[in-house]
Design a protein around this motif. Structure first.
Motif, PDB file in Angstrom:
ATOM      1  N   GLN A 133      30.357  48.339  29.064  1.00  0.00           N
ATOM      2  CA  GLN A 133      30.458  49.768  29.355  1.00  0.00           C
ATOM      3  C   GLN A 133      29.098  50.397  29.642  1.00  0.00           C
ATOM      4  O   GLN A 133      28.947  51.174  30.590  1.00  0.00           O
ATOM      5  CB  GLN A 133      31.112  50.483  28.170  1.00  0.00           C
ATOM      6  N   ASP A 134      28.102  50.042  28.840  1.00  0.00           N
ATOM      7  CA  ASP A 134      26.777  50.655  28.963  1.00  0.00           C
ATOM      8  C   ASP A 134      26.028  50.222  30.222  1.00  0.00           C
ATOM      9  O   ASP A 134      25.114  50.926  30.677  1.00  0.00           O
ATOM     10  CB  ASP A 134      25.927  50.330  27.729  1.00  0.00           C
ATOM     11  N   ASN A 135      26.398  49.075  30.772  1.00  0.00           N
ATOM     12  CA  ASN A 135      25.672  48.543  31.934  1.00  0.00           C
ATOM     13  C   ASN A 135      26.468  48.610  33.233  1.00  0.00           C
ATOM     14  O   ASN A 135      26.009  48.133  34.270  1.00  0.00           O
ATOM     15  CB  ASN A 135      25.254  47.095  31.673  1.00  0.00           C
ATOM     16  N   LEU A 136      27.631  49.227  33.183  1.00  0.00           N
ATOM     17  CA  LEU A 136      28.518  49.253  34.343  1.00  0.00           C
ATOM     18  C   LEU A 136      27.861  49.928  35.551  1.00  0.00           C
ATOM     19  O   LEU A 136      28.036  49.491  36.697  1.00  0.00           O
ATOM     20  CB  LEU A 136      29.819  49.971  33.975  1.00  0.00           C
ATOM     21  N   GLU A 137      27.087  50.966  35.310  1.00  0.00           N
ATOM     22  CA  GLU A 137      26.484  51.717  36.419  1.00  0.00           C
ATOM     23  C   GLU A 137      25.471  50.882  37.201  1.00  0.00           C
ATOM     24  O   GLU A 137      25.170  51.182  38.357  1.00  0.00           O
ATOM     25  CB  GLU A 137      25.815  52.984  35.889  1.00  0.00           C
ATOM     26  N   LYS A 138      24.972  49.804  36.571  1.00  0.00           N
ATOM     27  CA  LYS A 138      23.961  48.978  37.239  1.00  0.00           C
ATOM     28  C   LYS A 138      24.509  48.239  38.450  1.00  0.00           C
ATOM     29  O   LYS A 138      23.738  47.846  39.334  1.00  0.00           O
ATOM     30  CB  LYS A 138      23.367  47.965  36.260  1.00  0.00           C
ATOM     31  N   ILE A 139      25.820  48.026  38.500  1.00  0.00           N
ATOM     32  CA  ILE A 139      26.397  47.273  39.618  1.00  0.00           C
ATOM     33  C   ILE A 139      26.929  48.205  40.715  1.00  0.00           C
ATOM     34  O   ILE A 139      27.594  47.755  41.652  1.00  0.00           O
ATOM     35  CB  ILE A 139      27.495  46.295  39.151  1.00  0.00           C
ATOM     36  N   GLY A 140      26.612  49.482  40.601  1.00  0.00           N
ATOM     37  CA  GLY A 140      27.012  50.421  41.645  1.00  0.00           C
ATOM     38  C   GLY A 140      28.499  50.711  41.636  1.00  0.00           C
ATOM     39  O   GLY A 140      29.180  50.548  40.624  1.00  0.00           O
ATOM     40  N   THR A 141      29.032  51.123  42.764  1.00  0.00           N
ATOM     41  CA  THR A 141      30.462  51.433  42.884  1.00  0.00           C
ATOM     42  C   THR A 141      31.277  50.181  42.620  1.00  0.00           C
ATOM     43  O   THR A 141      31.098  49.160  43.283  1.00  0.00           O
ATOM     44  CB  THR A 141      30.788  51.984  44.282  1.00  0.00           C
ATOM     45  N   VAL A 142      32.164  50.246  41.653  1.00  0.00           N
ATOM     46  CA  VAL A 142      32.987  49.080  41.303  1.00  0.00           C
ATOM     47  C   VAL A 142      34.116  48.939  42.320  1.00  0.00           C
ATOM     48  O   VAL A 142      34.806  49.904  42.649  1.00  0.00           O
ATOM     49  CB  VAL A 142      33.559  49.224  39.875  1.00  0.00           C
ATOM     50  N   ARG A 143      34.309  47.713  42.783  1.00  0.00           N
ATOM     51  CA  ARG A 143      35.338  47.442  43.782  1.00  0.00           C
ATOM     52  C   ARG A 143      36.452  46.518  43.294  1.00  0.00           C
ATOM     53  O   ARG A 143      37.539  46.512  43.857  1.00  0.00           O
ATOM     54  CB  ARG A 143      34.694  46.834  45.041  1.00  0.00           C
ATOM     55  N   ARG A 144      36.167  45.727  42.260  1.00  0.00           N
ATOM     56  CA  ARG A 144      37.217  44.841  41.758  1.00  0.00           C
ATOM     57  C   ARG A 144      37.022  44.562  40.272  1.00  0.00           C
ATOM     58  O   ARG A 144      35.898  44.384  39.802  1.00  0.00           O
ATOM     59  CB  ARG A 144      37.243  43.512  42.511  1.00  0.00           C
ATOM     60  N   TYR A 145      38.151  44.530  39.553  1.00  0.00           N
ATOM     61  CA  TYR A 145      38.184  44.098  38.157  1.00  0.00           C
ATOM     62  C   TYR A 145      39.069  42.861  38.092  1.00  0.00           C
ATOM     63  O   TYR A 145      40.216  42.888  38.556  1.00  0.00           O
ATOM     64  CB  TYR A 145      38.763  45.209  37.279  1.00  0.00           C
ATOM     65  N   PHE A 146      38.513  41.778  37.577  1.00  0.00           N
ATOM     66  CA  PHE A 146      39.294  40.542  37.424  1.00  0.00           C
ATOM     67  C   PHE A 146      39.194  40.064  35.980  1.00  0.00           C
ATOM     68  O   PHE A 146      38.097  39.947  35.431  1.00  0.00           O
ATOM     69  CB  PHE A 146      38.783  39.438  38.346  1.00  0.00           C
ATOM     70  N   ALA A 147      40.334  39.810  35.364  1.00  0.00           N
ATOM     71  CA  ALA A 147      40.343  39.308  33.986  1.00  0.00           C
ATOM     72  C   ALA A 147      41.339  38.171  33.854  1.00  0.00           C
ATOM     73  O   ALA A 147      42.449  38.232  34.397  1.00  0.00           O
ATOM     74  CB  ALA A 147      40.690  40.434  33.010  1.00  0.00           C
ATOM     75  N   SER A 148      40.947  37.155  33.126  1.00  0.00           N
ATOM     76  CA  SER A 148      41.786  35.986  32.903  1.00  0.00           C
ATOM     77  C   SER A 148      41.798  35.621  31.423  1.00  0.00           C
ATOM     78  O   SER A 148      40.736  35.547  30.796  1.00  0.00           O
ATOM     79  CB  SER A 148      41.255  34.795  33.715  1.00  0.00           C
ATOM     80  N   TYR A 149      43.000  35.439  30.889  1.00  0.00           N
ATOM     81  CA  TYR A 149      43.139  34.937  29.521  1.00  0.00           C
ATOM     82  C   TYR A 149      44.337  33.996  29.500  1.00  0.00           C
ATOM     83  O   TYR A 149      45.481  34.437  29.433  1.00  0.00           O
ATOM     84  CB  TYR A 149      43.313  36.086  28.532  1.00  0.00           C
ATOM     85  N   CYS A 150      44.054  32.725  29.603  1.00  0.00           N
ATOM     86  CA  CYS A 150      45.095  31.703  29.616  1.00  0.00           C
ATOM     87  C   CYS A 150      44.785  30.695  28.519  1.00  0.00           C
ATOM     88  O   CYS A 150      43.749  30.039  28.556  1.00  0.00           O
ATOM     89  CB  CYS A 150      45.147  30.993  30.968  1.00  0.00           C
ATOM     90  N   GLN A 151      45.679  30.595  27.565  1.00  0.00           N
ATOM     91  CA  GLN A 151      45.444  29.745  26.399  1.00  0.00           C
ATOM     92  C   GLN A 151      46.742  29.060  25.999  1.00  0.00           C
ATOM     93  O   GLN A 151      47.702  29.724  25.606  1.00  0.00           O
ATOM     94  CB  GLN A 151      44.909  30.596  25.245  1.00  0.00           C
ATOM     95  N   TYR A 152      46.756  27.749  26.126  1.00  0.00           N
ATOM     96  CA  TYR A 152      47.946  26.981  25.776  1.00  0.00           C
ATOM     97  C   TYR A 152      48.268  27.177  24.291  1.00  0.00           C
ATOM     98  O   TYR A 152      47.426  26.972  23.417  1.00  0.00           O
ATOM     99  CB  TYR A 152      47.706  25.502  26.058  1.00  0.00           C
ATOM    100  N   SER A 153      49.490  27.607  24.017  1.00  0.00           N
ATOM    101  CA  SER A 153      49.890  27.900  22.644  1.00  0.00           C
ATOM    102  C   SER A 153      50.393  26.650  21.932  1.00  0.00           C
ATOM    103  O   SER A 153      51.217  25.904  22.476  1.00  0.00           O
ATOM    104  CB  SER A 153      50.996  28.964  22.647  1.00  0.00           C
ATOM    105  N   SER A 154      49.923  26.456  20.702  1.00  0.00           N
ATOM    106  CA  SER A 154      50.422  25.332  19.903  1.00  0.00           C
ATOM    107  C   SER A 154      51.912  25.485  19.642  1.00  0.00           C
ATOM    108  O   SER A 154      52.627  24.490  19.454  1.00  0.00           O
ATOM    109  CB  SER A 154      49.663  25.266  18.577  1.00  0.00           C
ATOM    110  N   ARG A 155      52.401  26.715  19.672  1.00  0.00           N
ATOM    111  CA  ARG A 155      53.830  26.960  19.452  1.00  0.00           C
ATOM    112  C   ARG A 155      54.674  26.540  20.654  1.00  0.00           C
ATOM    113  O   ARG A 155      55.890  26.399  20.537  1.00  0.00           O
ATOM    114  CB  ARG A 155      54.054  28.441  19.133  1.00  0.00           C
TER     115      ARG A 155
END
Length: 328
Positions: A133-155
């Motif tokens: 959050q504190d460093n977001l302005e350093k990359i200028g105008t934001v054009r894309r947000y990509f997030a990945s969370y893939c974790q094989y469940s033991s269940r």
């Protein structure tokens, strides 16, 4: 000292209590479980004096001031509302409820009773998410947000053998989106607000929950994309792309390394030190809010929890995920 009652005697509660043990004014005094045996065993392990198997009796107890709820998602609203009606402050594990209607009821109950209600989305409280959050302005105008969370469940191994545990049971409002997809979406809502349009799909299991899924989000000036899975692993970092550079986050659920790659080829490590058990930070924040007499977190706000719930609902609608709780 803020005295806590506990609902949910599972591994996530164990991890939460391990982190909360580092909070000076945190104390466990009561445990609720549907079975006396589990309640007593858990209470003995964590030196809690009182045990309950009746929710109403637990909520009415004067042995504690606040409640940490880590039961299945489908039980969150009922348990939280019962406790708040009795004047207890409530911290609820993500996802805070089955749907937005339940979240609205929970918020209304909190306001009417003048108590604190907070969704326990640990990522939001971590120093390394604050670094994003504190460093977001350093990359200028934001054009894309990509997030990945893939974790094989033991269940999932048990599921393939014919045993449907809570994690893959729609009766408990579970599945890949509700369990881990929320870690991708809540930060996006926090950073950029509510998307104008959502396009989603999921891979459904026979039990009626999603094993994995993905979603695209449209904002006025940027696009979002997330993917999540409980039936396969991924080792991709998450990334926020701007016109001047990109912020790379090693793990969106528990970021430990945050690096900026600038378009001129230089890079900057903006990571911050943080304790190994990140649940310490949400516990510390909640205790401080109680001590200050606050009734809403300025990090996991009512609005962010509600808007995230609405986004999750839209993804479920498009993916064909339906919970029994949606009919209640």
């Amino acid at each position: 000292m803020v005295k806590f009652g506990i609902i949910g005697t599972n591994w996530i509660t164990e991890k939460f209590l391990d982190g909360a043990a580092q909070v000076e004014d945190f104390q466990v005094t009561a445990v609720y479980s549907r079975t006396e045996e589990k309640a007593r065993a858990f209470a003995q392990k964590h030196k809690a004096e009182y045990t309950y198997t009746d929710l109403q009796a637990f909520a009415a107890s004067d042995a504690f001031d606040a409640v940490y709820i880590a039961s299945p998602n489908s039980l969150h609203a009922e348990q939280a509302i019962e406790c708040m009606e009795r004047g207890k402050h409530v911290m609820v594990e993500k996802s805070i409820a089955s749907n937005s209607r339940e979240v609205e009821r929970m918020i209304e109950t909190a306001k009417r009773n003048g108590v604190l209600l907070m969704e326990a989305l640990k990522t939001m409280f971590l120093p390394n998410f604050q670094a994003v959050q504190d460093n977001l302005e350093k990359i200028g105008t934001v054009r894309r947000y990509f997030a990945s969370y893939c974790q094989y469940s033991s269940r999932y191994d048990a599921y393939k053998e014919g045993t449907v545990l809570n994690a893959f049971n729609p009766a408990f409002s579970n599945g890949s989106l509700m369990d881990i997809g929320v870690y991708c979406i809540y930060p996006m809502v926090t950073l950029f607000g509510t998307p104008e349009r959502v396009t989603a799909s999921g891979l459904m299991l026979d039990s009626g929950v999603d094993g994995q899924g993905s979603a695209l989000f449209d904002y006025p000036q940027l696009n979002g994309a997330v993917m999540y899975s409980k039936i396969a692993d991924s080792f991709l970092p998450s990334e926020i792309q701007g016109e001047k550079g990109s912020i790379l986050v090693d793990n969106i659920n528990t970021p430990t390394r945050v690096e900026i790659k600038y378009k001129d080829g230089t890079s900057e490590d903006v990571s911050r030190p943080q304790v190994e058990n990140g649940m310490f930070y949400e516990a510390a924040a909640f205790v401080e809010l109680v001590k200050q007499g606050k009734t809403e977190s300025d990090i996991c706000t009512f609005e962010r929890s509600l808007e995230t719930a609405r986004v999750l609902e839209e993804i479920r609608k498009q993916s064909g995920i339906h919970f029994p709780a949606d009919e209640q």
